[in-house]
Design a protein around this motif. Structure first.
Motif, mmCIF file in Angstrom:
data_model
loop_
_atom_site.group_PDB
_atom_site.id
_atom_site.type_symbol
_atom_site.label_atom_id
_atom_site.label_comp_id
_atom_site.label_asym_id
_atom_site.label_seq_id
_atom_site.Cartn_x
_atom_site.Cartn_y
_atom_site.Cartn_z
ATOM 1 N N LEU A 99 -7.859 -23.660 -20.033
ATOM 2 C CA LEU A 99 -7.109 -23.008 -18.960
ATOM 3 C C LEU A 99 -7.945 -22.046 -18.130
ATOM 4 C CD1 LEU A 99 -3.663 -22.168 -20.622
ATOM 5 C CD2 LEU A 99 -4.378 -24.229 -19.431
ATOM 6 N N ILE A 100 -9.046 -21.531 -18.711
ATOM 7 C CA ILE A 100 -9.793 -20.485 -17.994
ATOM 8 C C ILE A 100 -11.236 -20.903 -17.696
ATOM 9 C CG2 ILE A 100 -10.598 -18.098 -18.115
ATOM 10 C CD1 ILE A 100 -8.226 -17.507 -19.934
ATOM 11 N N ILE A 101 -12.029 -21.144 -18.759
ATOM 12 C CA ILE A 101 -13.476 -21.332 -18.569
ATOM 13 C C ILE A 101 -13.784 -22.575 -17.738
ATOM 14 C CG2 ILE A 101 -15.647 -21.781 -19.759
ATOM 15 C CD1 ILE A 101 -14.717 -20.018 -22.012
ATOM 16 N N ILE A 102 -13.186 -23.713 -18.105
ATOM 17 C CA ILE A 102 -13.487 -24.953 -17.376
ATOM 18 C C ILE A 102 -13.018 -24.886 -15.924
ATOM 19 C CG2 ILE A 102 -12.949 -27.421 -17.243
ATOM 20 C CD1 ILE A 102 -13.111 -27.554 -20.244
ATOM 21 N N PRO A 103 -11.772 -24.445 -15.644
ATOM 22 C CA PRO A 103 -11.389 -24.324 -14.223
ATOM 23 C C PRO A 103 -12.285 -23.381 -13.431
ATOM 24 C CG PRO A 103 -9.436 -24.263 -15.614
ATOM 25 C CD PRO A 103 -10.621 -24.195 -16.535
ATOM 26 N N LEU A 104 -12.704 -22.253 -14.048
ATOM 27 C CA LEU A 104 -13.586 -21.322 -13.346
ATOM 28 C C LEU A 104 -14.945 -21.960 -13.067
ATOM 29 C CD1 LEU A 104 -12.847 -17.917 -15.151
ATOM 30 C CD2 LEU A 104 -12.172 -18.605 -12.842
ATOM 31 N N SER A 105 -15.456 -22.756 -14.022
ATOM 32 C CA SER A 105 -16.748 -23.416 -13.817
ATOM 33 C C SER A 105 -16.683 -24.461 -12.707
ATOM 34 C CB SER A 105 -17.210 -24.072 -15.120
ATOM 35 O OG SER A 105 -16.356 -25.151 -15.478
ATOM 36 N N LEU A 106 -15.474 -24.968 -12.421
ATOM 37 C CA LEU A 106 -15.293 -25.952 -11.347
ATOM 38 C C LEU A 106 -14.902 -25.299 -10.030
ATOM 39 C CD1 LEU A 106 -13.353 -28.703 -13.354
ATOM 40 C CD2 LEU A 106 -15.787 -28.667 -12.754
ATOM 41 N N GLY A 107 -14.933 -23.957 -10.000
ATOM 42 C CA GLY A 107 -14.603 -23.250 -8.779
ATOM 43 C C GLY A 107 -13.125 -23.095 -8.533
ATOM 44 N N GLN A 108 -12.315 -23.321 -9.555
ATOM 45 C CA GLN A 108 -10.873 -23.177 -9.430
ATOM 46 C C GLN A 108 -10.424 -21.875 -10.099
ATOM 47 O OE1 GLN A 108 -9.300 -26.633 -11.359
ATOM 48 N NE2 GLN A 108 -10.458 -28.076 -10.085
ATOM 49 N N GLY A 109 -9.172 -21.528 -9.921
ATOM 50 C CA GLY A 109 -8.629 -20.357 -10.582
ATOM 51 C C GLY A 109 -8.121 -20.716 -11.968
#
Length: 572
Positions: free
Chosen positions: A75-85
């Motif tokens: 929910l957090i690390i992977i979306p942030l690494s893809l430039g998402q919230g």
């Protein structure tokens, strides 16, 4: 390096790499899934001790840990690494629900494989041999006073440190025969959990320790002995001698010298307190339902909680849900007459959290019907009323005190150096300066925080880590090895504020709402001692999703009695 640690690390790496296949499919990335699986496997076996044959417990713990890992990674690390919230909205979590199943399966597989591999290694090659110290003529007597988190965790880790060595004997003195899991106490008071489900018998977790149920009456530092008060079970005074004494007596409610507040408030520290509050609240509804006088009914339906810290806020949130859910059974009580009031001396609740989360908690709880009186203190209390400063009087039959604690009076009266609260001053190794063989930790000790440069707060998170370090230092002391100072970086803080809502702050990351509530339940369920208790609590939570909270008065404790003053004999 310790052979046992290397062995466990290899087991965790092997099991994690094998289970990483599940993560590879879940994360849709083979390299990431397998490498992350191996890393988490190593961390898992290092963090959790191995118990021979404990398959059910190991699988449950590891599977439960899959929930917060899903939240952190998917929910957090992977979306942030893809430039998402971060995807902690309801829609985002629904989209990633299959990933949650994958994380839970990974955890269950990891728990099973690590257990199988470690049992197999022990069966083939035996346990790691521990170096036996020189056996003295008489075993060293280690006495622990206090059956809370600090005392019990110290005993558990002393058993691990010394293993089967006959050179030491452990004794733990506790007022009760069980360990209370206090983070879930508010859920007992608000009828979400059964009382016995958050208490674990001491004798099931302490295999080598002699558990003595009793009340400490005198600590004689010169003669190195502790006297226990006589009671109905043991009419004669008992005397326990020691070579090393560990003070883990915790804290008691601080009524700031007001006898009226102590006499007319309900305490909130023990399991009996939580059960008393629950039954008292139900009794207020029974009386209000047949009360024709409006002012008297409002008095019965007003619930005042002193203190807006973790205990007060969590109790207020749970109690508010409980009382408003009860209205369906009491049609004679209008909803607008029910009031849950929190009186707090500061301008913000939950001061341990950031301003943002504190404001969020305040807003959400107000929206649910909780009333807050900030920058306000309890001045006095009497039958059916509470007086405030600035001047105001609240008519109420329910006044609950959570506004602060002080160290146990036994500790305050010892001839040692204390801080202004009465806590024993210890050095960074958790030893009391000037008294060889005397140690202290937890709520009754003032422990320097080498990370922040101030002092450690009296919380369970710090007490647990202090217990690990104290046990290791005491073992090193008896092995004539150097001691290490206590140092701990705060992981985070969590607070549940009612109605499937919580606040969490973990390593600078802030969470709120449903996701934080799931995180709170997942983390604390994993920390609850024993597989049986985990299953029982999980069952209570599942039942609560489909059925209303129980309003049966299981016991009639009556009104809370003021705590009896501790009569101290001369302490030398």
């Amino acid at each position: 390096m310790n052979n046992g640690l290397v062995r466990r690390g290899l087991v965790g790496l092997s099991a994690g790499l094998l289970c990483g296949v599940v993560l590879a499919d879940t994360l849709d990335n083979v390299a990431l899934g397998i490498s992350l699986g191996g890393l988490l496997g190593v961390l898992y076996v290092i963090a959790f001790k191995h118990t021979l044959g404990a398959y059910g417990e190991n699988i449950t713990i590891a599977a439960t840990l899959g929930v917060p890992l899903w939240g952190l990674v998917s929910l957090i690390i992977i979306p942030l690494s893809l430039g998402q919230g971060p995807q902690w909205t309801a829609e985002g979590m629904r989209t990633l629900l299959p990933a949650l199943v994958g994380w839970v399966l990974y955890g269950a597989g990891l728990g099973l494989l690590t257990q199988v591999l470690q049992d197999l290694i022990i069966w083939l090659w035996g346990p790691v041999a521990a170096a036996e110290p020189v056996v003295p003529a008489k075993p060293v007597q280690i006495l622990i006073l206090g059956g809370g988190f600090a005392g019990v965790t110290t005993a558990e880790h002393l058993e691990q440190e010394f293993g089967p060595a006959k050179t030491v004997e452990f004794t733990l003195v506790s007022n009760t025969n069980s360990l209370l899991f206090t983070p879930m106490l508010a859920e007992v008071a608000s009828s979400s959990l059964e009382p016995t489900h958050i208490s674990s018998p001491l004798r099931t977790s302490l295999r080598r320790t002699n558990v003595v149920r009793g009340k400490v009456n005198q600590i004689d530092l010169e003669q190195r002995r502790v006297r226990l008060s006589p009671d109905e079970r043991t009419p004669q005074e008992r005397v326990l001698e020691y070579d090393h004494l560990i003070l883990a007596l915790g804290a008691v409610s601080n009524y700031r010298g007001s006898a009226n507040i102590a006499a007319h408030s309900l305490d909130f520290k023990t399991l009996a307190d939580a059960m008393r509050i629950r039954n008292h609240v139900i009794d207020m509804f029974e009386r209000a339902d047949r009360e024709p006088d409006l002012s008297r009914r409002r008095e019965l339906m007003t619930f005042v909680i002193a203190g807006g810290g973790f205990s007060g806020a969590e109790l207020a949130g749970g109690l508010n849900d409980f009382v408003r859910g009860m209205l369906v059974y009491y049609p004679n009580i209008p909803r607008e007459e029910v009031q849950v009031i929190v009186v707090h001396s500061s301008d913000r609740i939950l001061p341990e959290l950031s301003h943002t989360l504190g404001d969020y908690a305040l807003t959400r709880m107000k929206a649910r019907g909780v009333t807050f009186k900030l920058n306000t203190r309890i001045a006095d209390a009497g039958p059916g009323k509470v007086s405030l400063t600035p001047p105001e009087e609240i008519a109420t039959e329910t006044f609950i005190w959570t506004a602060g604690t002080i160290p146990n009076p036994l500790v305050q009266n010892l001839p040692l150096e204390h801080d202004k609260r009465g806590a024993v001053v210890v050095d960074p190794m958790l030893a009391v300066p000037g008294f060889k063989g005397l140690w202290a930790l937890g709520d009754c000790a003032l422990v320097p925080d080498l990370v922040t440069g101030s002092n450690c707060p009296p919380t369970a998170q710090y007490a647990l880590r202090q217990a690990y370090r104290l046990a290791a230092n005491l073992h090193a002391e008896l092995q004539n090895k150097p001691l290490k100072p206590f140092k701990f970086n705060l992981i985070g803080v969590l607070a549940v504020i009612g109605h499937q809502t919580a606040c969490a702050e973990v390593k600078g990351l802030r969470f709120s709402g449903l996701f934080a509530w799931l995180m709170w339940r997942g983390i604390y369920l994993s920390k609850l001692p024993g597989l049986e208790r985990k299953v029982r609590v999980l069952g209570d939570w599942v039942i609560e999703l489909f059925f209303p909270r129980d309003i049966v008065q299981t016991f009639d404790f009556g009104l809370s009695e003021p705590p009896m003053p501790v009569e101290m004999e001369e302490v030398r």
